[in-house]
Design an enzyme around this catalytic site. Structure first.
Site, PDB file in Angstrom:
ATOM      1  N   ASP A   1      -6.808   4.264  -4.835  1.00 53.13           N
ATOM      2  CA  ASP A   1      -7.579   4.129  -3.544  1.00 53.13           C
ATOM      3  C   ASP A   1      -8.182   5.621  -3.434  1.00 53.13           C
ATOM      4  OD1 ASP A   1      -7.785   2.401  -0.953  1.00 53.13           O
ATOM      5  OD2 ASP A   1      -7.304   4.427  -0.174  1.00 53.13           O
TER       6      ASP A   1
ATOM      7  N   LYS B   1       0.803  -1.265   0.138  1.00 55.64           N
ATOM      8  CA  LYS B   1       0.004   0.009  -0.114  1.00 55.64           C
ATOM      9  C   LYS B   1       0.847   1.408  -0.064  1.00 55.64           C
ATOM     10  CE  LYS B   1      -4.341   1.183   0.091  1.00 55.64           C
ATOM     11  NZ  LYS B   1      -5.471   0.755  -0.434  1.00 55.64           N
TER      12      LYS B   1
END
Ligand code: NDP
Length: 443
Positions: free
Chosen positions: A164, A124
């Site tokens: 995201d 991430k």
């Protein structure tokens, strides 16, 4: 070492990272009995190794705003675990981004990616850059500067980011463009790309659709479905929009949307031209949900979240810890029977406990929203084969993957006729990654 001692050690090593510790605690509580029952995990010290990222990259991102001002943001990439495939997970651009939040997201991603059945590791990244109210030129210059460092850590077999919060197809386009220029190479190093240059059909829809497919599968275990159900949705971005579209297709009625300013309650349902208006408002005009209220005469609740509104099904699709204990209680008391999480870790631990104690159908994010990353992996497959599958083919694969995730939760999470999806998802994901780590030796 018992569970408490293990958590004490993790807390001491990661002080000041509350979101990361929250996500670790949830996983470790579920997998502890499996860990104790399998001496090979202990022998390889899997738990202490799995909570430590393989690599963290933190860097300076300088960029120049339209008025000539020089700005600096912080860039991150957490390459958490590559036991079952290249690091895979989105980039988040939001002022709240910090190491704790990205480590929690990266940690969740490991188990989520394992659940998809596809060969992808966990990662991430992102930045505390706020794309809101920035010009296109400013967003482009920021993305280019961000890539000037990140490019060297990426590669189709190394690390493949996606979008995201705050990172959609515009940002992916600017980052991919810079990567291609620096590397002089056109490879599938991002997912969520535009269709014209390597994107996959259904990728934009996949997280929202998958969350709703997961809700359908959960409801089916009690011989129910979404037809005629009232559904409360939070957020109004990518995940929310396509979750709403799919609920409408299944005959449910979505009555709320939100953003960080507040929520809209529209008892008539967010559908047809109203949903089209919302998509245009958020994706093209980059406006606020308040304007939806003004356009259609629906009530806007400034500074509030939608969980006090009576519903059968709740789909939190905005951000972490957006359902507190009181709001979870309000959902249960108002008769909500199913919560399927489009967002990552949107419910605080006390809320999760309440859902489980009340035996409602509760699908945690790492299972319910895995459709996005699963379809990203399908995009990677299409890129390496240099072909594109049809909408129907990708949607069918997504549907099958969501059912397989549901099935794994049932297999590992069923206790006394109740499916504990938290336990099921954590154990199923953990077993796969832990066994792969053992196969690879101490690395
Ligand atoms: P978007 O940026 O498209 O939309 C985010 C939405 O959430 C916006 O409505 C935003 O409102 C709201 N929001 C963000 N932060 C906050 C906050 N702190 N408080 C209140 N509202 C907030 O993001 P996505 O739809 O892509 O992501 C939403 C969630 O889904 C995230 O948790 C993400 O991690 C998760 N997710 C996304 C996947 C994907 O494929 N995109 C895959 C799996 C999970 P505002 O405009 O006011 O900021």
């Amino acid at each position: 070492m018992n569970l408490q001692e293990f958590m004490q050690k993790v807390k001491a090593r990661n002080a000041n990272e509350p979101e990361f510790l929250q996500s670790v605690e949830e996983v470790i509580e579920s997998v502890w009995p499996v860990y104790v029952a399998n001496p090979q995990f202990k022998q390889a010290n899997i738990l202490e190794r799995i909570v430590e990222p393989e690599r963290i990259i933190m860097f300076r991102v300088p960029w120049v705003s339209d008025n000539g001002e020089v700005n600096v943001n912080r860039g991150f990439r957490i390459e958490f675990n590559s036991a079952i495939g290249p690091y895979k997970g989105g980039l988040r651009f939001h002022p709240s981004v910090n190491l704790s939040i990205l480590k929690f997201l990266g940690f969740e991603q490991i188990f989520k990616n394992a659940l998809t059945t596809l060969p992808i590791g966990g990662g991430k990244g992102g930045s505390d850059f706020n794309p809101r109210e920035k010009s296109d030129g400013e967003v482009m210059r920021f993305c280019q500067s961000f890539m000037l460092e990140l490019f060297r850590h990426l590669g189709p077999n190394t690390d493949v980011p996606a979008g995201d919060i705050g990172v959609g197809k515009r940002e992916i386009g600017y980052m991919f463009g810079m990567y291609k220029k620096i590397k002089n190479e056109f490879t599938g190093v991002f997912t969520g790309k535009s269709l014209n240059w390597g994107g996959s059909l259904i990728r934009p829809e996949a997280t929202g659709y998958g969350t709703v497919y997961f809700a359908q599968d959960m409801l089916a275990t009690r011989n129910m479905d979404l037809e005629g159900k009232t559904v409360v949705v939070s957020g109004s971005g990518n995940v929310s929009q396509y979750a709403i579209q799919k609920v409408n297709e299944f005959g449910g009625l979505v009555t709320t949307i939100s953003d960080s300013d507040g929520f809209i309650h529209d008892p008539e349902g967010i559908k047809g031209e109203k949903l089209e208006y919302l998509m245009d408002l958020k994706n093209v005009r980059r406006g606020r949900v308040k304007e939806y209220g003004e356009e259609f005469g629906a009530k806007f609740y400034q500074g509030h979240r939608p969980w006090s509104i009576k519903c059968d099904v709740a789909l939190p699709c905005a951000t972490q810890n957006e359902i507190n204990a009181k709001e979870a209680a309000s959902l249960v008391n108002n008769g909500c029977i199913c919560v399927s999480e489009g967002a990552n870790m949107p419910t605080v631990p006390e809320g999760v406990k309440l859902f489980l104690d009340n035996k409602i159908l509760y699908g945690p994010g790492k299972a319910a929203n895995a459709g996005g990353v699963a379809t990203s992996a399908l995009e990677m497959t299409q890129n390496s084969m240099r072909l594109s599958w049809s909408r129907e083919e990708v949607d069918e694969k997504l549907r099958t993957i969501m059912s397989s995730i549901h099935q794994q939760c049932v297999q590992y999470g069923t206790e006394d006729n109740f499916i504990n999806y938290v336990k099921g998802a954590n154990i199923a994901g953990f077993m796969k990654v832990a066994n792969a780590m053992i196969d690879h030796g101490i690395v």
